[in-house]
Design a protein around this motif. Structure first.
Motif, PDB file in Angstrom:
ATOM      1  N   THR A   1       0.817  -1.210   0.000  1.00  0.00           N
ATOM      2  CA  THR A   1       0.000   0.000   0.000  1.00  0.00           C
ATOM      3  C   THR A   1       0.853   1.263   0.000  1.00  0.00           C
ATOM      4  OG1 THR A   1      -1.700   1.251   1.191  1.00  0.00           O
ATOM      5  CG2 THR A   1      -0.220  -0.110   2.521  1.00  0.00           C
ATOM      6  N   HIS A   2       0.375   2.248  -0.734  1.00  0.00           N
ATOM      7  CA  HIS A   2       0.992   3.579  -0.788  1.00  0.00           C
ATOM      8  C   HIS A   2       0.010   4.598  -0.204  1.00  0.00           C
ATOM      9  CE1 HIS A   2       3.924   6.467  -1.929  1.00  0.00           C
ATOM     10  NE2 HIS A   2       3.404   6.851  -3.085  1.00  0.00           N
ATOM     11  N   SER A   3      -0.801   4.106   0.752  1.00  0.00           N
ATOM     12  CA  SER A   3      -1.875   4.859   1.414  1.00  0.00           C
ATOM     13  C   SER A   3      -3.130   4.858   0.530  1.00  0.00           C
ATOM     14  CB  SER A   3      -1.472   6.290   1.758  1.00  0.00           C
ATOM     15  OG  SER A   3      -1.562   7.138   0.630  1.00  0.00           O
ATOM     16  N   VAL A   4      -4.183   5.472   1.041  1.00  0.00           N
ATOM     17  CA  VAL A   4      -5.426   5.566   0.281  1.00  0.00           C
ATOM     18  C   VAL A   4      -5.460   6.819  -0.575  1.00  0.00           C
ATOM     19  CG1 VAL A   4      -7.949   5.726   0.437  1.00  0.00           C
ATOM     20  CG2 VAL A   4      -6.689   4.259   2.033  1.00  0.00           C
TER      21      VAL A   4
ATOM     22  N   PHE B   1       1.922  11.095   6.390  1.00  0.00           N
ATOM     23  CA  PHE B   1       1.629  10.420   7.652  1.00  0.00           C
ATOM     24  C   PHE B   1       2.298  11.128   8.827  1.00  0.00           C
ATOM     25  CE2 PHE B   1      -0.352   7.340   5.208  1.00  0.00           C
ATOM     26  CZ  PHE B   1      -0.795   6.258   5.948  1.00  0.00           C
ATOM     27  N   LYS B   2       3.195  12.026   8.558  1.00  0.00           N
ATOM     28  CA  LYS B   2       3.967  12.665   9.618  1.00  0.00           C
ATOM     29  C   LYS B   2       3.078  13.555  10.491  1.00  0.00           C
ATOM     30  CE  LYS B   2       8.299  15.151  10.382  1.00  0.00           C
ATOM     31  NZ  LYS B   2       9.466  15.777   9.708  1.00  0.00           N
ATOM     32  N   GLY B   3       3.092  13.289  11.796  1.00  0.00           N
ATOM     33  CA  GLY B   3       2.310  14.090  12.728  1.00  0.00           C
ATOM     34  C   GLY B   3       0.846  13.726  12.809  1.00  0.00           C
ATOM     35  N   VAL B   4       0.408  12.718  12.056  1.00  0.00           N
ATOM     36  CA  VAL B   4      -0.987  12.290  12.077  1.00  0.00           C
ATOM     37  C   VAL B   4      -1.202  11.372  13.281  1.00  0.00           C
ATOM     38  CG1 VAL B   4      -2.760  11.004  10.812  1.00  0.00           C
ATOM     39  CG2 VAL B   4      -1.146  12.485   9.569  1.00  0.00           C
TER      40      VAL B   4
ATOM     41  N   GLN C   1      -3.643   6.967  11.433  1.00  0.00           N
ATOM     42  CA  GLN C   1      -2.679   6.250  10.601  1.00  0.00           C
ATOM     43  C   GLN C   1      -3.085   4.786  10.446  1.00  0.00           C
ATOM     44  OE1 GLN C   1       1.510   6.824  10.980  1.00  0.00           O
ATOM     45  NE2 GLN C   1       1.330   8.758  12.075  1.00  0.00           N
ATOM     46  N   LYS C   2      -3.501   4.172  11.546  1.00  0.00           N
ATOM     47  CA  LYS C   2      -3.937   2.778  11.501  1.00  0.00           C
ATOM     48  C   LYS C   2      -5.145   2.618  10.590  1.00  0.00           C
ATOM     49  CE  LYS C   2      -4.339   0.642  15.402  1.00  0.00           C
ATOM     50  NZ  LYS C   2      -4.657   0.396  16.836  1.00  0.00           N
ATOM     51  N   ALA C   3      -6.082   3.543  10.677  1.00  0.00           N
ATOM     52  CA  ALA C   3      -7.280   3.463   9.842  1.00  0.00           C
ATOM     53  C   ALA C   3      -6.936   3.590   8.362  1.00  0.00           C
ATOM     54  CB  ALA C   3      -8.265   4.557  10.259  1.00  0.00           C
ATOM     55  N   GLU C   4      -6.006   4.495   8.046  1.00  0.00           N
ATOM     56  CA  GLU C   4      -5.595   4.688   6.651  1.00  0.00           C
ATOM     57  C   GLU C   4      -4.904   3.437   6.106  1.00  0.00           C
ATOM     58  OE1 GLU C   4      -4.567   7.342   3.193  1.00  0.00           O
ATOM     59  OE2 GLU C   4      -6.069   7.375   4.777  1.00  0.00           O
ATOM     60  N   LEU C   5      -4.026   2.847   6.901  1.00  0.00           N
ATOM     61  CA  LEU C   5      -3.327   1.642   6.460  1.00  0.00           C
ATOM     62  C   LEU C   5      -4.289   0.471   6.295  1.00  0.00           C
ATOM     63  CD1 LEU C   5      -0.032   1.769   8.578  1.00  0.00           C
ATOM     64  CD2 LEU C   5      -0.282   2.160   6.121  1.00  0.00           C
ATOM     65  N   ALA C   6      -5.191   0.311   7.261  1.00  0.00           N
ATOM     66  CA  ALA C   6      -6.147  -0.795   7.204  1.00  0.00           C
ATOM     67  C   ALA C   6      -7.054  -0.661   5.980  1.00  0.00           C
ATOM     68  CB  ALA C   6      -6.971  -0.844   8.484  1.00  0.00           C
ATOM     69  N   LYS C   7      -7.483   0.560   5.683  1.00  0.00           N
ATOM     70  CA  LYS C   7      -8.357   0.768   4.522  1.00  0.00           C
ATOM     71  C   LYS C   7      -7.602   0.498   3.219  1.00  0.00           C
ATOM     72  CE  LYS C   7     -11.497   4.119   2.405  1.00  0.00           C
ATOM     73  NZ  LYS C   7     -12.071   5.493   2.479  1.00  0.00           N
ATOM     74  N   GLY C   8      -6.363   1.000   3.118  1.00  0.00           N
ATOM     75  CA  GLY C   8      -5.569   0.768   1.918  1.00  0.00           C
ATOM     76  C   GLY C   8      -5.312  -0.711   1.692  1.00  0.00           C
TER      77      GLY C   8
ATOM     78  N   MET D   1       5.445  10.733  -0.088  1.00  0.00           N
ATOM     79  CA  MET D   1       6.467  11.766   0.095  1.00  0.00           C
ATOM     80  C   MET D   1       7.553  11.347   1.091  1.00  0.00           C
ATOM     81  SD  MET D   1       3.339  13.199  -0.599  1.00  0.00           S
ATOM     82  CE  MET D   1       2.675  13.821   0.945  1.00  0.00           C
ATOM     83  N   GLU D   2       7.540  10.074   1.474  1.00  0.00           N
ATOM     84  CA  GLU D   2       8.492   9.559   2.475  1.00  0.00           C
ATOM     85  C   GLU D   2       8.392  10.333   3.780  1.00  0.00           C
ATOM     86  OE1 GLU D   2      12.194   9.659   0.331  1.00  0.00           O
ATOM     87  OE2 GLU D   2      11.804   7.712  -0.588  1.00  0.00           O
ATOM     88  N   GLU D   3       7.160  10.753   4.113  1.00  0.00           N
ATOM     89  CA  GLU D   3       6.924  11.509   5.343  1.00  0.00           C
ATOM     90  C   GLU D   3       6.146  10.645   6.333  1.00  0.00           C
ATOM     91  OE1 GLU D   3       6.760  15.996   3.352  1.00  0.00           O
ATOM     92  OE2 GLU D   3       4.957  15.112   4.217  1.00  0.00           O
TER      93      GLU D   3
END
Length: 352
Positions: free
Chosen positions: A103-106, A111-114, A119-126, A145-147
């Motif tokens: 995954t490259h996110s949704v 992700f920095k500072g989120v 973050q978990k929700a975004e990864l799980a959805k992707g 963006m490697e962030e």
């Protein structure tokens, strides 16, 4: 022996441990005793390389990437933006057939500072989006963006992923492993230029320059014995006027002493290191190497290198079962072994 303590040279415990182990091996070999250890890379190759792409804008060009890898007979690591993937199911299928899909996110946001929960929700959805498109196992994450931050490492572990590919204030040509909640999370750094860097920062304008710059980056890491991530994007190198660079670069890599694999393949290889115990002793003029599988799963072609007390003779196997053991001389006093091990099996290999 050396008049210096590793504790006084480097501050980090992992570096001290590595230096002490290296010095101990040097002293053992200097005393004309054999030294055996796992190879850094499978097959005792000098370096490793991963063909990897961010599949995002111009998503459809991912099909050309899959075709290039198919024609060269290699697998790659592909990181897909989840919001775009459902629009191109045939591309997802082609990429999955020619490597691993992560995954490259949704939505390709930082992700920095989120907050961790987000973050978990975004990864799980992707991950779920890709699984619903037929990807059998989503194992890796590439931060947009490697962030990302320390919370991202925890989110990766808690969503059942195994590695993260991107930079987080570290620069090394070998993956590092972090233990999070009982899970091993591997971090891979992109310490070479990708196509975006080449276009924006170096002004690359044509396929010839692309190929030259990528091979220059490869040569640097190959000489170090490290990992070269051949990293690019669907909206740069995968475009019609430059995609042939992918196949041409892979063809050049195949000529070298390099292990072409995926990030997941490297994780699996390094995990076998934890399962195998190696001991080397000298009995008169024969080096005896014991290779023990401490796990229950079969391990095929486990690669190790043995430094022998030099006798000037060509090393050969003696009194060793021929099945499941392969010896390759690597120059005077050094041999590579590939050993097949069943679950909980120990093989004793004798070399003279």
């Amino acid at each position: 022996w050396f008049g210096i303590s590793p504790d006084d040279v480097v501050p980090k415990e992992e570096h001290q441990t590595a230096i002490k182990a290296s010095l101990a091996s040097l002293l053992t070999w200097a005393a004309r005793k054999p030294v055996a250890m796992p190879c850094h890379w499978r097959g005792c190759r000098q370096s490793a390389a991963v063909v990897t792409a961010d599949v995002e804008d111009q998503f459809q060009t991912g099909d050309a990437i899959a075709l290039a890898c198919h024609k060269e007979g290699v697998k790659g690591s592909w990181f897909l933006v989840g919001s775009l993937a459902p629009g191109y199911p045939e591309v997802v299928t082609a990429l999955a057939a020619n490597g691993e899909v992560g995954t490259h996110s949704v939505n390709h946001g930082s992700f920095k500072g989120v907050p961790l929960a987000d973050q978990k929700a975004e990864l799980a959805k992707g991950k779920k989006i890709l699984e619903e498109l037929g990807v059998s196992r989503v194992f890796g994450f590439r931060p947009p963006m490697e962030e990302y931050d320390e919370a991202t490492i925890e989110a990766v572990a808690e969503t059942g992923l195994g590695f993260i590919y991107g930079n987080l204030s570290f620069d090394r040509a070998f993956p590092i492993v972090r233990q999070v909640g009982g899970s091993n999370i591997y971090q891979f750094a992109r310490i070479v230029a990708d196509d975006y860097n080449l276009v924006v920062q170096r002004g690359v304008k044509n396929p010839t320059e692309y190929r030259r710059e990528y091979l220059k980056e490869f040569r640097r890491l190959h000489d170090l014995g490290g990992l070269f991530p051949f990293s690019f994007h669907t909206n740069y190198l995968a475009l019609a006027d430059s995609v042939d660079v992918v196949r041409a670069t892979i063809a050049e890599l195949k000529k070298e002493d390099v292990w072409l694999t995926t990030f997941q393949g490297i994780v699996q290889w390094l995990e076998t290191h934890r399962m195998v115990e190696i001991k080397a002793t000298l009995q008169e003029s024969t080096t005896v190497v014991s290779v023990a599988n401490k796990g229950g799963a079969e391990i095929k072609a486990f690669s190790l290198v043995v430094f022998l007390p030099s006798t000037g003779e060509q090393p050969r196997l003696v009194a060793t079962p021929e099945d499941g053991v392969k010896l390759t001389p690597k120059g005077e006093g050094r041999v590579a072994l590939e050993v097949d091990l069943g679950g909980s099996e120990t093989k004793v290999i004798k070399i003279r």
